[in-house]
Write a protein that holds these residues in place. Structure first.
Motif, PDB file in Angstrom:
ATOM      1  N   PHE A  25     -36.718  30.461  47.114  1.00  0.00           N
ATOM      2  CA  PHE A  25     -36.104  29.667  46.054  1.00  0.00           C
ATOM      3  C   PHE A  25     -36.973  29.672  44.797  1.00  0.00           C
ATOM      4  O   PHE A  25     -36.463  29.652  43.675  1.00  0.00           O
ATOM      5  CB  PHE A  25     -35.888  28.220  46.521  1.00  0.00           C
ATOM      6  N   VAL A  26     -38.291  29.692  44.985  1.00  0.00           N
ATOM      7  CA  VAL A  26     -39.212  29.671  43.847  1.00  0.00           C
ATOM      8  C   VAL A  26     -39.056  30.946  43.021  1.00  0.00           C
ATOM      9  O   VAL A  26     -38.908  30.890  41.790  1.00  0.00           O
ATOM     10  CB  VAL A  26     -40.674  29.488  44.311  1.00  0.00           C
ATOM     11  N   VAL A  27     -39.078  32.085  43.689  1.00  0.00           N
ATOM     12  CA  VAL A  27     -38.923  33.355  42.975  1.00  0.00           C
ATOM     13  C   VAL A  27     -37.540  33.419  42.331  1.00  0.00           C
ATOM     14  O   VAL A  27     -37.396  33.832  41.174  1.00  0.00           O
ATOM     15  CB  VAL A  27     -39.149  34.566  43.912  1.00  0.00           C
ATOM     16  N   GLY A  28     -36.524  32.988  43.054  1.00  0.00           N
ATOM     17  CA  GLY A  28     -35.175  32.965  42.488  1.00  0.00           C
ATOM     18  C   GLY A  28     -35.104  32.112  41.239  1.00  0.00           C
ATOM     19  O   GLY A  28     -34.497  32.499  40.241  1.00  0.00           O
ATOM     20  N   GLY A  29     -35.732  30.951  41.285  1.00  0.00           N
ATOM     21  CA  GLY A  29     -35.750  30.065  40.127  1.00  0.00           C
ATOM     22  C   GLY A  29     -36.507  30.647  38.948  1.00  0.00           C
ATOM     23  O   GLY A  29     -36.062  30.557  37.804  1.00  0.00           O
ATOM     24  N   LEU A  30     -37.657  31.247  39.235  1.00  0.00           N
ATOM     25  CA  LEU A  30     -38.437  31.862  38.158  1.00  0.00           C
ATOM     26  C   LEU A  30     -37.675  33.008  37.500  1.00  0.00           C
ATOM     27  O   LEU A  30     -37.646  33.125  36.276  1.00  0.00           O
ATOM     28  CB  LEU A  30     -39.785  32.358  38.691  1.00  0.00           C
ATOM     29  N   VAL A  31     -37.066  33.850  38.312  1.00  0.00           N
ATOM     30  CA  VAL A  31     -36.295  34.968  37.766  1.00  0.00           C
ATOM     31  C   VAL A  31     -35.114  34.436  36.946  1.00  0.00           C
ATOM     32  O   VAL A  31     -34.809  34.953  35.872  1.00  0.00           O
ATOM     33  CB  VAL A  31     -35.811  35.916  38.885  1.00  0.00           C
ATOM     34  N   ALA A  32     -34.459  33.401  37.441  1.00  0.00           N
ATOM     35  CA  ALA A  32     -33.307  32.834  36.742  1.00  0.00           C
ATOM     36  C   ALA A  32     -33.698  32.252  35.388  1.00  0.00           C
ATOM     37  O   ALA A  32     -32.881  32.210  34.475  1.00  0.00           O
ATOM     38  CB  ALA A  32     -32.645  31.755  37.598  1.00  0.00           C
ATOM     39  N   ILE A  33     -34.937  31.835  35.234  1.00  0.00           N
ATOM     40  CA  ILE A  33     -35.395  31.291  33.953  1.00  0.00           C
ATOM     41  C   ILE A  33     -35.966  32.389  33.061  1.00  0.00           C
ATOM     42  O   ILE A  33     -35.626  32.491  31.883  1.00  0.00           O
ATOM     43  CB  ILE A  33     -36.454  30.189  34.184  1.00  0.00           C
ATOM     44  N   VAL A  34     -36.824  33.233  33.624  1.00  0.00           N
ATOM     45  CA  VAL A  34     -37.540  34.226  32.830  1.00  0.00           C
ATOM     46  C   VAL A  34     -36.632  35.370  32.371  1.00  0.00           C
ATOM     47  O   VAL A  34     -36.660  35.761  31.199  1.00  0.00           O
ATOM     48  CB  VAL A  34     -38.751  34.774  33.621  1.00  0.00           C
ATOM     49  N   GLU A  35     -35.823  35.898  33.245  1.00  0.00           N
ATOM     50  CA  GLU A  35     -34.997  37.070  32.909  1.00  0.00           C
ATOM     51  C   GLU A  35     -34.040  36.785  31.754  1.00  0.00           C
ATOM     52  O   GLU A  35     -34.004  37.560  30.791  1.00  0.00           O
ATOM     53  CB  GLU A  35     -34.250  37.556  34.158  1.00  0.00           C
ATOM     54  N   PRO A  36     -33.257  35.711  31.774  1.00  0.00           N
ATOM     55  CA  PRO A  36     -32.379  35.451  30.626  1.00  0.00           C
ATOM     56  C   PRO A  36     -33.160  35.178  29.331  1.00  0.00           C
ATOM     57  O   PRO A  36     -32.707  35.543  28.245  1.00  0.00           O
ATOM     58  CB  PRO A  36     -31.578  34.219  31.048  1.00  0.00           C
ATOM     59  N   ALA A  37     -34.314  34.557  29.438  1.00  0.00           N
ATOM     60  CA  ALA A  37     -35.119  34.296  28.241  1.00  0.00           C
ATOM     61  C   ALA A  37     -35.588  35.609  27.618  1.00  0.00           C
ATOM     62  O   ALA A  37     -35.512  35.795  26.392  1.00  0.00           O
ATOM     63  CB  ALA A  37     -36.314  33.414  28.591  1.00  0.00           C
ATOM     64  N   ILE A  38     -36.051  36.529  28.439  1.00  0.00           N
ATOM     65  CA  ILE A  38     -36.492  37.834  27.938  1.00  0.00           C
ATOM     66  C   ILE A  38     -35.301  38.605  27.376  1.00  0.00           C
ATOM     67  O   ILE A  38     -35.401  39.252  26.329  1.00  0.00           O
ATOM     68  CB  ILE A  38     -37.214  38.629  29.043  1.00  0.00           C
ATOM     69  N   ASN A  39     -34.170  38.540  28.048  1.00  0.00           N
ATOM     70  CA  ASN A  39     -32.967  39.200  27.540  1.00  0.00           C
ATOM     71  C   ASN A  39     -32.558  38.656  26.181  1.00  0.00           C
ATOM     72  O   ASN A  39     -32.086  39.399  25.322  1.00  0.00           O
ATOM     73  CB  ASN A  39     -31.795  39.036  28.516  1.00  0.00           C
ATOM     74  N   THR A  40     -32.704  37.369  25.974  1.00  0.00           N
ATOM     75  CA  THR A  40     -32.344  36.755  24.701  1.00  0.00           C
ATOM     76  C   THR A  40     -33.215  37.305  23.576  1.00  0.00           C
ATOM     77  O   THR A  40     -32.716  37.655  22.511  1.00  0.00           O
ATOM     78  CB  THR A  40     -32.480  35.227  24.785  1.00  0.00           C
TER      79      THR A  40
ATOM     80  N   ALA B 240     -34.907  40.180  23.637  1.00  0.00           N
ATOM     81  CA  ALA B 240     -34.594  41.600  23.500  1.00  0.00           C
ATOM     82  C   ALA B 240     -33.296  41.797  22.726  1.00  0.00           C
ATOM     83  O   ALA B 240     -33.192  42.692  21.881  1.00  0.00           O
ATOM     84  CB  ALA B 240     -34.494  42.254  24.877  1.00  0.00           C
ATOM     85  N   PHE B 241     -32.310  40.950  22.983  1.00  0.00           N
ATOM     86  CA  PHE B 241     -31.032  41.049  22.280  1.00  0.00           C
ATOM     87  C   PHE B 241     -31.215  40.808  20.787  1.00  0.00           C
ATOM     88  O   PHE B 241     -30.609  41.489  19.957  1.00  0.00           O
ATOM     89  CB  PHE B 241     -30.022  40.049  22.860  1.00  0.00           C
ATOM     90  N   TYR B 242     -32.070  39.861  20.422  1.00  0.00           N
ATOM     91  CA  TYR B 242     -32.340  39.578  19.011  1.00  0.00           C
ATOM     92  C   TYR B 242     -32.864  40.831  18.306  1.00  0.00           C
ATOM     93  O   TYR B 242     -32.371  41.210  17.240  1.00  0.00           O
ATOM     94  CB  TYR B 242     -33.350  38.432  18.890  1.00  0.00           C
ATOM     95  N   PHE B 243     -33.852  41.489  18.908  1.00  0.00           N
ATOM     96  CA  PHE B 243     -34.409  42.692  18.296  1.00  0.00           C
ATOM     97  C   PHE B 243     -33.408  43.848  18.314  1.00  0.00           C
ATOM     98  O   PHE B 243     -33.353  44.648  17.380  1.00  0.00           O
ATOM     99  CB  PHE B 243     -35.732  43.082  18.974  1.00  0.00           C
TER     100      PHE B 243
END
Length: 79
Positions: free
Chosen positions: A26-41, A43-46
């Motif tokens: 659950f910890v890894v799932g939660g971290l990925v769920a927070i970090v991945e969309p933030a990085i995508n956001t 990356a999308f800006y650039f």
């Protein structure tokens, strides 16, 4: 705005589910769920900045080409 929010919830849910299914944590799932969309956001800006510059250069080229064509037409008519 509601569409954006529902898409965000869906994105976080899918990221969490995939990471959880792969790792069983659950910890890894939660971290990925927070970090991945933030990085995508970020990356999308650039991506949008680069895309906008490409579009602007294309439009400038089209305007320049149109102006040259107009000049050529005028030159032919005045002879």
């Amino acid at each position: 705005m509601i569409k954006t929010m529902t898409f965000s919830v869906m994105h976080f849910s899918i990221a969490f589910l995939v990471a959880y299914l792969i790792t069983g944590s659950f910890v890894v799932g939660g971290l990925v769920a927070i970090v991945e969309p933030a990085i995508n956001t970020v990356a999308f800006y650039f991506h949008e900045l680069v895309w906008s510059k490409i579009q602007n250069k294309r439009e400038e080229g089209e305007v320049k080409g149109a102006m040259e064509t107009i000049g050529e037409s005028y030159a032919l008519r005045s002879c």
